[in-house]
Motif scaffolding. Sequence first.
Motif, mmCIF file in Angstrom:
data_model
loop_
_atom_site.group_PDB
_atom_site.id
_atom_site.type_symbol
_atom_site.label_atom_id
_atom_site.label_comp_id
_atom_site.label_asym_id
_atom_site.label_seq_id
_atom_site.Cartn_x
_atom_site.Cartn_y
_atom_site.Cartn_z
ATOM 1 N N GLN A 135 0.833 -1.204 0.000
ATOM 2 C CA GLN A 135 0.000 0.000 0.000
ATOM 3 C C GLN A 135 0.870 1.257 0.000
ATOM 4 O O GLN A 135 0.542 2.242 -0.671
ATOM 5 N N TRP A 136 1.975 1.235 0.753
ATOM 6 C CA TRP A 136 2.882 2.395 0.819
ATOM 7 C C TRP A 136 3.433 2.706 -0.568
ATOM 8 O O TRP A 136 3.438 3.861 -1.000
ATOM 9 N N VAL A 137 3.889 1.676 -1.272
ATOM 10 C CA VAL A 137 4.425 1.874 -2.618
ATOM 11 C C VAL A 137 3.332 2.408 -3.537
ATOM 12 O O VAL A 137 3.561 3.333 -4.334
ATOM 13 N N TYR A 253 12.751 -0.381 -3.376
ATOM 14 C CA TYR A 253 12.098 -0.784 -2.131
ATOM 15 C C TYR A 253 11.953 -2.295 -2.086
ATOM 16 O O TYR A 253 11.706 -2.937 -3.111
ATOM 17 N N ILE A 254 12.106 -2.863 -0.893
ATOM 18 C CA ILE A 254 11.990 -4.297 -0.697
ATOM 19 C C ILE A 254 10.836 -4.564 0.262
ATOM 20 O O ILE A 254 10.847 -4.084 1.402
ATOM 21 N N ALA A 261 11.401 -1.958 3.312
ATOM 22 C CA ALA A 261 12.720 -1.365 3.502
ATOM 23 C C ALA A 261 13.172 -0.759 2.181
ATOM 24 O O ALA A 261 12.625 -1.055 1.113
ATOM 25 N N THR A 262 14.205 0.093 2.248
ATOM 26 C CA THR A 262 14.824 0.596 1.034
ATOM 27 C C THR A 262 15.671 -0.510 0.415
ATOM 28 O O THR A 262 15.863 -1.580 1.008
ATOM 29 N N GLY A 263 16.219 -0.230 -0.766
ATOM 30 C CA GLY A 263 17.088 -1.194 -1.411
ATOM 31 C C GLY A 263 18.353 -1.474 -0.621
ATOM 32 O O GLY A 263 19.035 -2.476 -0.866
ATOM 33 N N LYS A 264 18.672 -0.608 0.340
ATOM 34 C CA LYS A 264 19.840 -0.812 1.210
ATOM 35 C C LYS A 264 19.429 -1.394 2.565
ATOM 36 O O LYS A 264 20.190 -1.355 3.520
ATOM 37 N N ASP A 265 18.199 -1.936 2.612
ATOM 38 C CA ASP A 265 17.650 -2.572 3.815
ATOM 39 C C ASP A 265 17.475 -1.614 4.986
ATOM 40 O O ASP A 265 17.545 -2.008 6.153
ATOM 41 N N GLU A 266 17.210 -0.343 4.690
ATOM 42 C CA GLU A 266 16.862 0.624 5.734
ATOM 43 C C GLU A 266 15.351 0.557 5.942
ATOM 44 O O GLU A 266 14.589 0.750 4.991
ATOM 45 N N PRO A 267 14.875 0.263 7.159
ATOM 46 C CA PRO A 267 13.437 0.087 7.393
ATOM 47 C C PRO A 267 12.635 1.344 7.075
ATOM 48 O O PRO A 267 13.076 2.470 7.326
ATOM 49 N N ILE A 268 11.451 1.132 6.515
ATOM 50 C CA ILE A 268 10.493 2.207 6.268
ATOM 51 C C ILE A 268 9.265 1.925 7.121
ATOM 52 O O ILE A 268 8.680 0.846 7.040
ATOM 53 N N GLY A 269 8.876 2.877 7.942
ATOM 54 C CA GLY A 269 7.720 2.688 8.808
ATOM 55 C C GLY A 269 6.421 2.716 8.022
ATOM 56 O O GLY A 269 6.166 3.664 7.278
ATOM 57 N N VAL A 270 5.618 1.677 8.171
ATOM 58 C CA VAL A 270 4.337 1.623 7.460
ATOM 59 C C VAL A 270 3.171 1.428 8.436
ATOM 60 O O VAL A 270 2.057 1.121 8.023
#
Length: 324
Positions: A135-137, A253-254, A261-270
């Motif tokens: 949903q975020w994407v 994004y993963i 997470a970003t492509g560098k595995d940085e978490p994105i809050g959803v």
Amino acid sequence: MTDEQTVRIALVGGGAFGAKHAAALRRIEGVEVAAVVSSSLDSARRFAEEQGIGRGVATLEEVLAMDDIDAVILATPTQMHAAQTLACLEAGKHVQVEIPLASSLGDAEACLAAQQRTGLVAMVGHTRRFNPSHQWVRQQIQAGEYRIQQMDVQTYFFRRTNLNALGRPRSWTDHLLWHHAAHTVDLFAHQTGSPIVQANAIQGPIHPDLDIAMDMSIQLRAENGAICTLSLSFNNDGPLGTVFRYIGDNGTYIARYDDLATGKDEPIGVSGIDVSMDGIELQDREFVAAIREGREPNSSIAQVMACYQTLAALEEQLDAASAS
């Protein structure tokens, strides 16, 4: 139906996914799981007691004859989905069926025709549409801030024997194309907002006992130019499930189910994307809301039909290659 009325739901399927739906439905206000059907009456009664459901009954036919049941959720073996969906609609019950809707295009089209004839809510459990990560994407895409160039997806399990998600023997055989690929084929078209215009597939050897391909590779191209590469395996001895990599014009994004997470595995809050972090609960909330509001749900049979058309075309390719 008004917002004040209780929606009384029968749950058909007392397995791993039935338990997920039972837990999700308990968290939705104004919903009562009034009955459950399982593989036997004893199993249904045990499941009802474990999940706090009103009653366990022996068959779907009994449920469909109950005047106090408004809707049915089908969490049953794949080969039963289409016939049970048709039975629910013909009996005047709203229905949500777990993915896949059917294992052939003809059966899927029959379900769509029944929904259009009855006007009832009929929804398919394409859960990826509801996971907060996806949903975020989608929100970034709809805001004009992101454009998908490629989706790279890995769907991996270790299923060399016929066991379910709880490690128990299955009475049916899972399928990489008609079940697991369906999630990604639908999600790719849904997220890009563009129909699939090219689809290719190859598969590995057929398992001598299970009689299915254990490995498969699928390529998709959307009308807008976005592509998707999907790898599927029942031979992977490692973490189970699906990882989605979105490669876009200004970010990667993963998505792993409800996490992002970003492509560098940085978490994105959803956590603020929706009222829950549970994709199954959000799927069930949409089903209930559509019944209350008398509208077409997200992931309706009509909306996902293009997915099954693509799967059928891929099956034709695979059959032709096997015959050559």
